[in-house]
Design a protein around this motif. Structure first.
Motif, PDB file in Angstrom:
ATOM      1  N   ASN A  10      52.373   5.809  -7.213  1.00 25.32           N
ATOM      2  CA  ASN A  10      52.592   4.543  -7.038  1.00 25.32           C
ATOM      3  C   ASN A  10      51.273   3.495  -7.310  1.00 25.32           C
ATOM      4  O   ASN A  10      51.212   2.895  -8.221  1.00 25.32           O
ATOM      5  N   THR A  11      50.291   4.213  -6.826  1.00 25.39           N
ATOM      6  CA  THR A  11      48.693   3.804  -7.106  1.00 25.39           C
ATOM      7  C   THR A  11      48.531   3.791  -8.745  1.00 25.39           C
ATOM      8  O   THR A  11      48.007   2.848  -9.303  1.00 25.39           O
ATOM      9  N   ASP A  12      48.748   5.087  -9.122  1.00 19.54           N
ATOM     10  CA  ASP A  12      48.454   5.322 -10.623  1.00 19.54           C
ATOM     11  C   ASP A  12      49.216   4.110 -11.464  1.00 19.54           C
ATOM     12  O   ASP A  12      48.904   3.504 -12.357  1.00 19.54           O
ATOM     13  N   LEU A  13      50.651   4.199 -11.180  1.00 16.54           N
ATOM     14  CA  LEU A  13      51.392   3.061 -11.614  1.00 16.54           C
ATOM     15  C   LEU A  13      50.972   1.582 -11.593  1.00 16.54           C
ATOM     16  O   LEU A  13      50.803   0.968 -12.719  1.00 16.54           O
ATOM     17  N   ALA A  14      50.381   1.222 -10.339  1.00 15.26           N
ATOM     18  CA  ALA A  14      49.779   0.056 -10.188  1.00 15.26           C
ATOM     19  C   ALA A  14      48.615  -0.344 -11.119  1.00 15.26           C
ATOM     20  O   ALA A  14      48.438  -1.399 -11.559  1.00 15.26           O
ATOM     21  N   LEU A  15      47.755   0.693 -10.881  1.00  8.92           N
ATOM     22  CA  LEU A  15      46.616   0.459 -11.920  1.00  8.92           C
ATOM     23  C   LEU A  15      46.783   0.460 -13.414  1.00  8.92           C
ATOM     24  O   LEU A  15      46.117  -0.455 -14.091  1.00  8.92           O
ATOM     25  N   ARG A  16      47.755   1.319 -13.823  1.00 11.77           N
ATOM     26  CA  ARG A  16      48.133   1.031 -15.368  1.00 11.77           C
ATOM     27  C   ARG A  16      48.567  -0.296 -15.548  1.00 11.77           C
ATOM     28  O   ARG A  16      48.486  -0.925 -16.665  1.00 11.77           O
ATOM     29  N   PHE A  17      49.600  -0.652 -14.707  1.00  8.53           N
ATOM     30  CA  PHE A  17      50.255  -2.101 -14.726  1.00  8.53           C
ATOM     31  C   PHE A  17      49.129  -3.027 -14.876  1.00  8.53           C
ATOM     32  O   PHE A  17      49.031  -3.907 -15.634  1.00  8.53           O
ATOM     33  N   ARG A  18      47.956  -3.088 -13.835  1.00  8.81           N
ATOM     34  CA  ARG A  18      46.879  -3.856 -13.821  1.00  8.81           C
ATOM     35  C   ARG A  18      46.307  -3.977 -15.343  1.00  8.81           C
ATOM     36  O   ARG A  18      45.909  -5.171 -15.627  1.00  8.81           O
ATOM     37  N   ASN A  19      45.920  -2.867 -15.766  1.00  5.19           N
ATOM     38  CA  ASN A  19      45.293  -2.689 -16.976  1.00  5.19           C
ATOM     39  C   ASN A  19      45.825  -3.334 -17.845  1.00  5.19           C
ATOM     40  O   ASN A  19      45.343  -3.993 -19.007  1.00  5.19           O
ATOM     41  N   TYR A  20      47.124  -3.299 -18.168  1.00  5.89           N
ATOM     42  CA  TYR A  20      48.158  -3.837 -18.976  1.00  5.89           C
ATOM     43  C   TYR A  20      48.123  -5.466 -19.019  1.00  5.89           C
ATOM     44  O   TYR A  20      47.978  -5.753 -20.036  1.00  5.89           O
ATOM     45  N   VAL A  21      48.093  -5.798 -17.760  1.00 12.86           N
ATOM     46  CA  VAL A  21      48.058  -7.241 -17.542  1.00 12.86           C
ATOM     47  C   VAL A  21      46.790  -7.744 -18.048  1.00 12.86           C
ATOM     48  O   VAL A  21      46.761  -8.697 -18.818  1.00 12.86           O
ATOM     49  N   ILE A  22      45.775  -7.166 -17.937  1.00 12.88           N
ATOM     50  CA  ILE A  22      44.235  -7.508 -18.237  1.00 12.88           C
ATOM     51  C   ILE A  22      44.259  -7.548 -19.694  1.00 12.88           C
ATOM     52  O   ILE A  22      43.729  -8.500 -20.416  1.00 12.88           O
ATOM     53  N   LEU A  23      44.975  -6.580 -20.555  1.00 12.72           N
ATOM     54  CA  LEU A  23      44.705  -6.270 -22.091  1.00 12.72           C
ATOM     55  C   LEU A  23      45.431  -7.448 -22.476  1.00 12.72           C
ATOM     56  O   LEU A  23      45.112  -8.098 -23.561  1.00 12.72           O
TER      57      LEU A  23
END
Length: 79
Positions: A10-23
């Motif tokens: 879940n943490t990995d998914l949240a980090l990937r999602f956060r990076n995607y939003v930043i991008l």
């Protein structure tokens, strides 16, 4: 152990999602900036074109543009 793996995924998914939003945010800013620059160029061209058109079409007597109008006139070429 199983709970830790779920939290980790879940943490990995949240980090990937956060990076995607930043991008996406960065891309949107760049596109917006480019659109503003293009709008500026379009406005400048439109103003230049309007000024050129007004000068070309204005009915003045012995201006340099009237000499050009006569020189490049379609009527002159056909007549």
């Amino acid at each position: 152990m199983k709970i830790m793996q779920e939290l980790s995924s879940n943490t990995d998914l949240a980090l990937r999602f956060r990076n995607y939003v930043i991008l996406l945010d960065r891309l949107m800013r760049e596109v917006e900036e480019e659109l503003q620059q293009n709008q500026s160029v379009r406005n400048e061209w439109s103003e230049w074109h309007s000024n050129w058109k007004n000068a070309w079409l204005s009915p003045t007597g012995n201006s340099p543009s009237s000499n050009l109008k006569e020189r490049f006139s379609v009527k002159r070429r056909l007549g």
